[in-house]
Design a protein around this motif. Structure first.
Motif, PDB file in Angstrom:
ATOM      1  N   PHE A  20       6.089   5.850   3.174  1.00  0.00           N
ATOM      2  CA  PHE A  20       5.029   6.006   2.118  1.00  0.00           C
ATOM      3  C   PHE A  20       4.577   7.522   2.145  1.00  0.00           C
ATOM      4  O   PHE A  20       4.284   8.210   1.091  1.00  0.00           O
ATOM      5  CB  PHE A  20       3.769   4.961   2.306  1.00  0.00           C
ATOM      6  N   GLU A  21       4.451   8.096   3.417  1.00  0.00           N
ATOM      7  CA  GLU A  21       4.168   9.426   3.390  1.00  0.00           C
ATOM      8  C   GLU A  21       5.132  10.464   3.013  1.00  0.00           C
ATOM      9  O   GLU A  21       4.847  11.473   2.316  1.00  0.00           O
ATOM     10  CB  GLU A  21       3.858   9.781   5.204  1.00  0.00           C
TER      11      GLU A  21
ATOM     12  N   THR B  75      -4.839  -2.693   4.879  1.00  0.00           N
ATOM     13  CA  THR B  75      -4.366  -1.599   4.326  1.00  0.00           C
ATOM     14  C   THR B  75      -5.214  -1.428   3.136  1.00  0.00           C
ATOM     15  O   THR B  75      -5.414  -2.419   2.222  1.00  0.00           O
ATOM     16  CB  THR B  75      -2.919  -1.444   3.947  1.00  0.00           C
TER      17      THR B  75
ATOM     18  N   GLU C 239      -4.499   4.397  -0.721  1.00  0.00           N
ATOM     19  CA  GLU C 239      -3.324   5.166  -0.541  1.00  0.00           C
ATOM     20  C   GLU C 239      -2.822   5.310  -2.029  1.00  0.00           C
ATOM     21  O   GLU C 239      -1.871   6.588  -2.064  1.00  0.00           O
ATOM     22  CB  GLU C 239      -2.349   3.829   0.092  1.00  0.00           C
ATOM     23  N   LEU C 240      -2.530   4.524  -2.865  1.00  0.00           N
ATOM     24  CA  LEU C 240      -1.949   4.559  -4.292  1.00  0.00           C
ATOM     25  C   LEU C 240      -2.723   5.867  -5.015  1.00  0.00           C
ATOM     26  O   LEU C 240      -1.889   6.602  -5.652  1.00  0.00           O
ATOM     27  CB  LEU C 240      -1.643   3.259  -5.025  1.00  0.00           C
TER      28      LEU C 240
ATOM     29  N   ALA D 141      -0.900   4.672   6.374  1.00  0.00           N
ATOM     30  CA  ALA D 141       0.276   4.642   5.674  1.00  0.00           C
ATOM     31  C   ALA D 141       1.783   4.717   6.525  1.00  0.00           C
ATOM     32  O   ALA D 141       1.515   5.339   7.682  1.00  0.00           O
ATOM     33  CB  ALA D 141       0.517   5.734   4.759  1.00  0.00           C
TER      34      ALA D 141
ATOM     35  N   ALA E 144      -4.830  -0.362  -0.193  1.00  0.00           N
ATOM     36  CA  ALA E 144      -3.837   0.070  -0.950  1.00  0.00           C
ATOM     37  C   ALA E 144      -4.222   0.904  -2.169  1.00  0.00           C
ATOM     38  O   ALA E 144      -3.679   1.907  -2.503  1.00  0.00           O
ATOM     39  CB  ALA E 144      -3.183  -1.226  -1.673  1.00  0.00           C
TER      40      ALA E 144
ATOM     41  N   LEU F 133       4.862   1.188   1.324  1.00  0.00           N
ATOM     42  CA  LEU F 133       3.492   1.031   1.861  1.00  0.00           C
ATOM     43  C   LEU F 133       3.310  -0.146   2.847  1.00  0.00           C
ATOM     44  O   LEU F 133       2.713   0.091   3.819  1.00  0.00           O
ATOM     45  CB  LEU F 133       2.434   0.939   0.871  1.00  0.00           C
ATOM     46  N   TYR F 134       3.912  -1.374   2.708  1.00  0.00           N
ATOM     47  CA  TYR F 134       3.596  -2.400   3.113  1.00  0.00           C
ATOM     48  C   TYR F 134       4.678  -2.870   4.247  1.00  0.00           C
ATOM     49  O   TYR F 134       4.394  -3.449   5.276  1.00  0.00           O
ATOM     50  CB  TYR F 134       3.395  -3.548   2.449  1.00  0.00           C
TER      51      TYR F 134
END
Length: 142
Positions: free
Chosen positions: A6-7, A102, A107-108, A2, A104, A90-91
């Motif tokens: 995003f973090e 990734t 991460e989500l 990430a 996703a 994120l991207y």
């Protein structure tokens, strides 16, 4: 994998205990996104599978797997505009090969969105992720 942006979102979500506050934060993130020109809100940029209107416009610098991925997006729904902002965090700035690598969903899931979005919003979020992956895959082979 990430990004720092995003973090920051993930850290803010941990800090906010109440889902109402998290929803407000998502909406605020969306309000910070620039609007798309109406001229690019065409069928080619529209994301199918979303209950609301969503357009994603790729901005790719370079060619092949090391090209840098970025995009602009807009929705007519405030919460979805916020989800676009989260995907942007994120991207954006990754190479197209990093975009396709990734996870996703994982991460989500760190944000707990899966448990707090309606089925329609979850389907729309998946459709946006699929479109982003497709755009990155196409750019990697160009």
């Amino acid at each position: 994998m990430a990004s720092e942006a995003f973090e920051e979102i993930a850290d803010t979500f941990e800090f906010l205990d109440d889902w109402e506050d998290r929803y407000r934060h998502v909406i605020e993130l969306g309000k910070e996104m620039p609007h798309l020109d109406d001229a690019v809100k065409v069928p080619a940029t529209k994301v199918e599978g979303c209950a609301s209107q969503v357009w994603l416009l790729p901005r790719i610098e370079g060619t092949g797997p090391e090209a840098r991925f970025n995009f602009q997006g807009e929705s007519d729904a405030m919460i979805v505009q916020g989800l676009i902002a989260i995907l942007h965090a994120l991207y954006s700035g990754l190479t197209v090969s990093e975009v396709t690598a990734t996870n996703a969903e994982a991460e989500l899931a760190r944000l707990g969105l899966n448990d707090h979005l309606s089925a329609q919003r979850s389907n729309g979020l998946r459709a946006m992720v699929e479109r982003i992956r497709l755009l990155a895959t196409e750019a990697a082979t160009a």
